[in-house]
Design a protein around this motif. Structure first.
Motif, PDB file in Angstrom:
ATOM      1  N   LEU A  78      -4.442   1.222  -0.238  1.00  0.00           N
ATOM      2  CA  LEU A  78      -4.172  -0.507  -0.051  1.00  0.00           C
ATOM      3  C   LEU A  78      -3.109  -0.655  -1.156  1.00  0.00           C
ATOM      4  O   LEU A  78      -2.884   0.315  -1.681  1.00  0.00           O
ATOM      5  CB  LEU A  78      -5.362  -1.412  -0.372  1.00  0.00           C
ATOM      6  CG  LEU A  78      -5.013  -2.751  -0.449  1.00  0.00           C
ATOM      7  CD1 LEU A  78      -5.835  -3.491  -0.650  1.00  0.00           C
ATOM      8  CD2 LEU A  78      -4.134  -3.179  -1.892  1.00  0.00           C
ATOM      9  N   MET A 105      -2.415  -1.326   4.208  1.00  0.00           N
ATOM     10  CA  MET A 105      -4.376  -0.366   4.167  1.00  0.00           C
ATOM     11  C   MET A 105      -3.688   0.639   5.222  1.00  0.00           C
ATOM     12  O   MET A 105      -3.595  -0.316   6.278  1.00  0.00           O
ATOM     13  CB  MET A 105      -4.702  -1.475   4.298  1.00  0.00           C
ATOM     14  CG  MET A 105      -5.134  -2.534   5.297  1.00  0.00           C
ATOM     15  SD  MET A 105      -6.504  -4.259   4.860  1.00  0.00           S
ATOM     16  CE  MET A 105      -4.906  -5.321   3.834  1.00  0.00           C
ATOM     17  N   ILE A 119     -15.323  -4.621   2.188  1.00  0.00           N
ATOM     18  CA  ILE A 119     -14.303  -4.655   1.520  1.00  0.00           C
ATOM     19  C   ILE A 119     -13.071  -5.480   2.635  1.00  0.00           C
ATOM     20  O   ILE A 119     -12.078  -6.048   1.621  1.00  0.00           O
ATOM     21  CB  ILE A 119     -13.117  -3.218   2.874  1.00  0.00           C
ATOM     22  CG1 ILE A 119     -14.469  -2.059   2.683  1.00  0.00           C
ATOM     23  CG2 ILE A 119     -12.692  -3.224   3.054  1.00  0.00           C
ATOM     24  CD1 ILE A 119     -14.218  -1.031   1.244  1.00  0.00           C
ATOM     25  N   ILE A 123     -11.067  -7.532  -0.345  1.00  0.00           N
ATOM     26  CA  ILE A 123      -9.318  -7.095  -0.038  1.00  0.00           C
ATOM     27  C   ILE A 123      -8.393  -9.357   0.168  1.00  0.00           C
ATOM     28  O   ILE A 123      -7.869  -8.908  -1.342  1.00  0.00           O
ATOM     29  CB  ILE A 123      -9.215  -6.898   1.330  1.00  0.00           C
ATOM     30  CG1 ILE A 123      -9.205  -5.552   1.261  1.00  0.00           C
ATOM     31  CG2 ILE A 123      -7.370  -7.003   1.649  1.00  0.00           C
ATOM     32  CD1 ILE A 123      -9.044  -4.613   3.013  1.00  0.00           C
ATOM     33  N   PHE A 128      -8.728  -5.415  -5.334  1.00  0.00           N
ATOM     34  CA  PHE A 128      -8.712  -4.220  -5.124  1.00  0.00           C
ATOM     35  C   PHE A 128      -7.494  -3.961  -5.659  1.00  0.00           C
ATOM     36  O   PHE A 128      -6.198  -4.453  -6.065  1.00  0.00           O
ATOM     37  CB  PHE A 128      -8.375  -3.631  -4.023  1.00  0.00           C
ATOM     38  CG  PHE A 128      -9.713  -2.905  -3.351  1.00  0.00           C
ATOM     39  CD1 PHE A 128     -11.127  -2.672  -3.956  1.00  0.00           C
ATOM     40  CD2 PHE A 128     -10.142  -4.198  -1.910  1.00  0.00           C
ATOM     41  CE1 PHE A 128     -12.198  -3.200  -3.396  1.00  0.00           C
ATOM     42  CE2 PHE A 128     -11.691  -3.755  -1.341  1.00  0.00           C
ATOM     43  CZ  PHE A 128     -12.566  -2.978  -2.067  1.00  0.00           C
ATOM     44  N   THR A 132      -6.164   1.817  -3.752  1.00  0.00           N
ATOM     45  CA  THR A 132      -7.577   1.925  -4.126  1.00  0.00           C
ATOM     46  C   THR A 132      -7.640   2.214  -2.910  1.00  0.00           C
ATOM     47  O   THR A 132      -6.907   2.268  -1.686  1.00  0.00           O
ATOM     48  CB  THR A 132      -7.925   0.728  -3.863  1.00  0.00           C
ATOM     49  OG1 THR A 132      -8.003  -0.097  -5.664  1.00  0.00           O
ATOM     50  CG2 THR A 132      -9.438   0.675  -4.230  1.00  0.00           C
ATOM     51  N   LEU A 134     -10.199   2.791   0.097  1.00  0.00           N
ATOM     52  CA  LEU A 134     -10.888   1.581   0.485  1.00  0.00           C
ATOM     53  C   LEU A 134     -11.992   2.327   0.678  1.00  0.00           C
ATOM     54  O   LEU A 134     -13.181   1.644   0.827  1.00  0.00           O
ATOM     55  CB  LEU A 134     -10.429   0.746   1.248  1.00  0.00           C
ATOM     56  CG  LEU A 134      -9.584   0.048   1.322  1.00  0.00           C
ATOM     57  CD1 LEU A 134      -8.255  -0.855   2.186  1.00  0.00           C
ATOM     58  CD2 LEU A 134      -9.316  -0.911   0.270  1.00  0.00           C
ATOM     59  N   SER A 137     -14.310   3.319  -1.949  1.00  0.00           N
ATOM     60  CA  SER A 137     -14.479   1.608  -3.273  1.00  0.00           C
ATOM     61  C   SER A 137     -16.093   2.028  -1.739  1.00  0.00           C
ATOM     62  O   SER A 137     -17.021   1.010  -2.622  1.00  0.00           O
ATOM     63  CB  SER A 137     -13.436   0.806  -2.447  1.00  0.00           C
ATOM     64  OG  SER A 137     -12.692   1.252  -3.570  1.00  0.00           O
ATOM     65  N   VAL A 476     -13.072   3.710   7.021  1.00  0.00           N
ATOM     66  CA  VAL A 476     -14.024   2.692   6.155  1.00  0.00           C
ATOM     67  C   VAL A 476     -14.668   2.417   6.441  1.00  0.00           C
ATOM     68  O   VAL A 476     -16.627   2.681   5.823  1.00  0.00           O
ATOM     69  CB  VAL A 476     -13.204   1.023   6.870  1.00  0.00           C
ATOM     70  CG1 VAL A 476     -14.033   0.193   5.437  1.00  0.00           C
ATOM     71  CG2 VAL A 476     -11.467   0.989   6.277  1.00  0.00           C
TER      72      VAL A 476
END
Length: 558
Positions: A78, A105, A119, A123, A128, A132, A134, A137, A476
């Motif tokens: 991101l 992103m 996610i 965002i 974030f 970062t 994603l 995370s 993701v």
């Protein structure tokens, strides 16, 4: 490209840029605009073109490109682009004005599972930091930490998204419905409703476009003409030039005027958080103490470990006594006052200036007392839970745990509702004497824990633009990979992965197309490939693949 955009001149561009500049001057704050879409749809190219419109010249701020055969992303983190990263202070007029911040992103897959929604929600709410990853995370799933980040970071207000631009390619064959539904549900959840805009790129490739795709795209996002843009980007068939290209930049400048329109507001509930907390804890101070001591004695006499709890009891009593003495010294008449009211009044400006010291003491003693009581009770509860678990572990050998009975059947698993009947038809061509169960897993949560009663599972994955059969660590959403890995880990079902509707795999004399890089890159697929349990087909098995599958089924089910 429509005729109107072809007729745009440099004077039109200057006029639109002047109108856009006035919009920026009127802005109350710099807006944060998130660019969201699938991989390979032209998000980064669109963002670079937007920055070129604002700056006056093209630069590749956001990396552009993809590794289609390997299924890789170019944009992996991101990335935030405030005005200092795309404008030149010396050449841009009104640099000090509130120019927007753009958020780029990695592309999402067409999925709407719990991980993708989490996610997207993070965002939109600015959880974030810049840079970062994603996908990392999502794998960590630190729900509590992600939630606390909204209150911990000092810039959370400026990081919250004020506008969302969803980007798709006008020449895509299929609308990303699952991803769009997930985005709309998170952006319009009632807590903080964020305006959504839509962009279709590759407008210059009119011969490849589906005439109905544009209307479907607008309906799915609830767009009107003011919040929709059909455009071309630099780096498509229109390379960056030293001179500006009005037919590219004018439509985008007009679109940005709508995006930055100050009349569009982000609706957000504004609860009085302090008042809510005050009401929640507004009970008399002595009641809090009595309740704490009651719980303390209750845990004390229901546990055999007496000495540790005796120590905690004495420590709590000393801390409580000190806090009470301090409060009574400065505020003796208000012991029966609600705790919430005390905290509210202590932080208010109702006191005289000469009572600042008293305010500090009352606030610190009251808060300290509450923190101590809560900490002690949490510690006691955790110890009690730990003791209960230890007892359960001691009794576990006496439990009768038996493995589920597996059936001589085949599960046909699909992730696409539209193609599940095709998958069943393909499976029936090689399965004649065994029972078949059709399983559709679209939109399901905790997919790795799903158990199947069948001894064999055929997992069908449909052709996609990046030829991703099972997702890798850079993706993701890992829905398909999580399911397959979960079945392999259980060890009860033999899993066979079939990549279908791949034109390059028509009537093959081997199990799969060797050019599919995801098979060698994805760890689980490599494991299955070594066991000859990965196939790629078009819409039917070749004779070689059919005989191979029949051999596996006979060995597993007969």
């Amino acid at each position: 490209m429509d005729e109107q955009s072809m007729e745009n001149s440099e004077s039109d561009l200057n006029l639109e840029l002047e109108t856009l500049r006035k919009r920026v001057i009127k802005a109350q704050k710099p807006l944060t605009i998130a660019i969201i879409g699938q991989h390979g749809c032209g998000k980064s190219s669109f963002l670079n073109t937007v920055m070129a419109v604002l700056r006056g010249e093209y630069h590749e701020n956001a990396l552009v490109g993809n590794f289609e055969d390997e299924g890789e992303h170019v944009t992996r983190r991101l990335t935030r682009y405030p005005k200092t990263r795309y404008l030149d202070e010396s050449s841009v007029e009104d640099f000090t004005q509130k120019w927007p911040t753009f958020v780029d992103m990695m592309g999402f897959q067409n999925a709407g599972d719990e991980g993708v929604r989490k996610i997207l929600d993070s965002i939109i709410n600015g959880c974030f930091k810049d840079g970062t990853k994603l996908n990392t995370s999502l794998r960590n799933k630190r729900d509590v930490v992600d939630f606390l980040q909204q209150f911990y970071y000092g810039e959370e207000i400026s990081r919250k998204v004020d506008r969302i631009i969803f980007v798709a390619s006008a020449i895509s064959k299929e609308l990303p419905c699952e991803l769009i539904r997930a985005l709309v549900s998170q952006a319009m959840d009632g807590r903080r409703d964020v305006p959504i805009f839509g962009v279709l790129t590759h407008a210059d490739k009119a011969e490849e476009r589906d005439p109905d795709f544009e209307e479907k795209f607008k309906r799915s996002l609830g767009l009107n003409d003011q919040r929709f843009l059909l455009c071309s980007n630099y780096c498509d068939n229109i390379p960056p030039q030293e001179n500006r290209v009005p037919r590219v930049e004018v439509p985008i400048a007009r679109f940005l005027q709508q995006v930055l329109n100050p009349s569009r507001h982000v609706f957000q509930e504004k609860p009085d958080f302090v008042e809510y907390v005050r009401r929640l804890i507004n009970v008399p101070l002595k009641v809090v103490l009595e309740y704490a001591l009651f719980l303390l004695f209750f845990f004390l006499f229901t546990m055999k470990d007496f000495l540790p709890f005796l120590f905690i009891l004495v420590l709590t009593m000393l801390l409580t006594k000190f806090s009470l003495m301090l409060s009574l010294h400065f505020w003796p008449e208000n012991l029966n006052l609600g705790v919430g009211t005390m905290l509210r009044d202590a932080r208010s400006n109702d006191f005289k200036q000469d009572s600042i010291f008293m305010k500090a003491c009352v606030f610190s003693s009251s808060t300290g007392m509450l923190v101590c009581i809560i900490a002690v009770e949490v510690l006691l509860f955790l110890l009690w839970c730990g003791k209960g678990k230890s007892k359960n572990r001691q009794k576990s050998p006496e439990l009768d745990i038996s493995e589920p009975v597996m059936e001589n059947s085949v599960a046909v698993v699909s992730f696409s509702e539209r193609n599940k009947d095709l998958h069943l038809k393909i499976a029936r061509s090689v399965i004649s004497s065994f029972e078949i169960y059709q399983v559709y897993l679209g939109g399901m949560t905790n997919i790795s824990t799903i158990g199947l009663p069948s001894k064999v599972c055929l997992v069908f994955v449909d052709k996609n633009e990046r030829n991703i059969i099972l997702e890798t660590d850079v993706d993701v959403s890992r829905t398909r990979a999580s399911f397959v890995e979960g079945q392999i880990k259980k060890g009860r079902t033999q899993v066979i992965v079939i990549y279908c509707q791949h034109a390059g795999s028509h009537n093959m004399t081997r199990l799969y197309d060797r050019s599919l890089g995801n098979i060698n890159k994805q760890e689980t697929l490599r494991q299955l490939q070594r066991q000859n349990r990965v196939l790629s087909i078009d819409t039917e098995f070749s004779d070689y693949q059919s005989n191979h599958l029949k051999t596996i089924l006979n060995e597993a089910l007969c």
